[in-house]
Design a protein around this motif. Structure first.
Motif, mmCIF file in Angstrom:
data_model
loop_
_atom_site.group_PDB
_atom_site.id
_atom_site.type_symbol
_atom_site.label_atom_id
_atom_site.label_comp_id
_atom_site.label_asym_id
_atom_site.label_seq_id
_atom_site.Cartn_x
_atom_site.Cartn_y
_atom_site.Cartn_z
ATOM 1 N N ASP A 1 39.349 30.371 26.170
ATOM 2 C CA ASP A 1 38.396 31.475 26.136
ATOM 3 C C ASP A 1 38.294 32.111 27.518
ATOM 4 N N ALA B 1 34.571 32.932 28.731
ATOM 5 C CA ALA B 1 33.830 31.741 29.151
ATOM 6 C C ALA B 1 34.323 31.245 30.506
ATOM 7 N N GLY C 1 32.988 33.348 33.211
ATOM 8 C CA GLY C 1 31.536 33.349 33.338
ATOM 9 C C GLY C 1 30.873 34.625 32.902
ATOM 10 N N GLY D 1 30.383 35.409 29.467
ATOM 11 C CA GLY D 1 30.285 35.253 28.019
ATOM 12 C C GLY D 1 29.323 36.193 27.324
ATOM 13 N N GLN E 1 32.531 41.840 30.021
ATOM 14 C CA GLN E 1 33.621 41.470 29.121
ATOM 15 C C GLN E 1 34.633 42.603 29.000
#
Length: 376
Positions: free
Chosen positions: A301, A304, A307, A309, A315
């Motif tokens: 992921d 994740a 950091g 998420g 994102q």
């Protein structure tokens, strides 16, 4: 099945909704105006005060920033009855300064407000605060009474990742909308230019539009010069995004006009300080991209690992970064940032040219180029 949250209203739409609510329901028992954009805060406050005045209330205004503020008078206005009207509307600006707990307990102002709201005494309360938390006791009490909580936030001056067009930022759209109200004809491109050149200051933008309304035969760029300072975190995104022109322009704006902080109202113009802030932004973002890209290469992921998420904008930046470079390339970028930072700590004075050199080394060509910050 959990209910989906209603989409957040932009401040202009929220202001119109507040106006409709006051027209139909009258002055509320309590209202909270919070946020850093004074342009919207002042307009929301004016609507609430007008509603209370129409209801026949005596308006009593207090400002925590006023050196002559009398706390006993303010508390008396909350506890007593009006001598000149059937009800009293107490307006408190700068409420942030009056709500800090003392020995773990609410201060006298908060206790007086909560007692007033819990009583059956007629009257209204309007609180204006920049940073009062949504879970503060006063905000909760306002909501429990059905009172409006108006968010006078800054307009977004970057476009959403799913629509990366600078003409679609909230700020550019507001400029065009406000221009229409002032009978100033602006194309979407011109509105985006005015927003970018002036910066995220609605009062200053209003002034620019007034100048355009009276410009005569002068061109738009003759009337609206480029006054906008830079933003180190946006410059970091532009540099890492591989767009040479945008990255160089962001660096130039930062070092030429400085960085204006909305938090304390100060403008930082020291080249040393600006370089340090920009380096910190570059190092933080590049490290995130290294971690995310390496995780993606291993089938893990990426969000994740980086950091980010639960952060939608972060994102989007990460996904654009993964499409731009693999993790080894991002590691080289990260090391170049660290090398430049180490040189600055050894006494080397960094200039805009040092960061333009990074923009040259990091430029991406052709279809692989992306806007890491969600901007095309």
């Amino acid at each position: 099945m959990a209910q989906r949250r209603a989409p957040e209203q932009d401040p202009p739409s929220a202001l119109e909704a507040l106006e409709r609510q006051l027209a139909s329901s009258g002055a509320p028992r309590a209202a909270l105006v919070r946020g850093e954009e004074r342009y919207f805060a002042e307009r929301a406050l004016a609507l609430l005060v007008d509603a209370a005045a129409r209801a026949g209330a005596e308006v009593c205004k207090h400002d925590a920033a006023d050196p002559e503020l009398s706390l006993p008078t303010l508390l008396d206005d909350l506890a007593g009855a009006s001598l000149f009207a059937a009800a009293r509307c107490v307006v408190v600006r700068g409420a942030d300064a009056l709500v800090k707990k003392q020995d773990g307990d609410h201060p006298p102002f908060v206790r007086a407000v909560l007692a007033f709201l819990a009583s059956d005494r007629p009257g209204h309360l309007v609180l204006v605060a920049r940073t009062l938390r949504a879970d503060h006791a006063l905000a909760k009490a306002t909501k429990q009474l059905g009172g409006p909580v108006f968010d006078a936030r800054k307009l977004w001056d970057t476009p959403p990742p799913w629509r990366p067009d600078p003409r679609n930022t909230e700020l550019a759209l507001w400029v065009r909308r406000r221009a229409g109200e002032l009978d100033v004809r602006l194309s979407p491109d011109e509105a985006a230019y005015v927003a970018a050149a002036t910066g995220n200051d609605l009062a200053a933008l209003d002034t620019q539009l007034e100048k355009l309304r009276n410009r005569g035969g002068a061109s738009l760029r003759e009337v609206v010069g480029w006054d906008q300072g830079g933003n180190p975190w946006r410059a970091a995104s532009d540099l890492l995004g591989g767009d040479l022109a945008r990255g160089a322009a962001a660096v130039e704006a930062l070092f030429r006009a400085g960085f204006h902080s909305d938090r304390d109202g100060k403008t930082e113009t020291s080249a040393t300080a600006l370089a340090a802030i920009l380096l910190a932004g570059l190092r933080s973002k590049a490290r995130q991209f290294v971690m995310g890209a390496r995780a993606a290469a291993r089938g893990q992921d990426a969000a994740a690992a980086a950091g980010v998420g639960g952060q939608k904008q972060a994102q989007a930046e990460l996904h654009a970064a993964l499409a731009l470079r693999d993790w080894q390339a991002w590691q080289r970028v990260y090391l170049e940032v660290c090398e430049l930072e180490a040189a600055s700590r050894k006494g080397r004075a960094l200039e805009a040219a040092d960061f333009v050199h990074l923009a040259l080394r990091w430029r991406a060509e052709g279809p692989r180029r992306r806007a890491v910050g969600g901007r095309a």
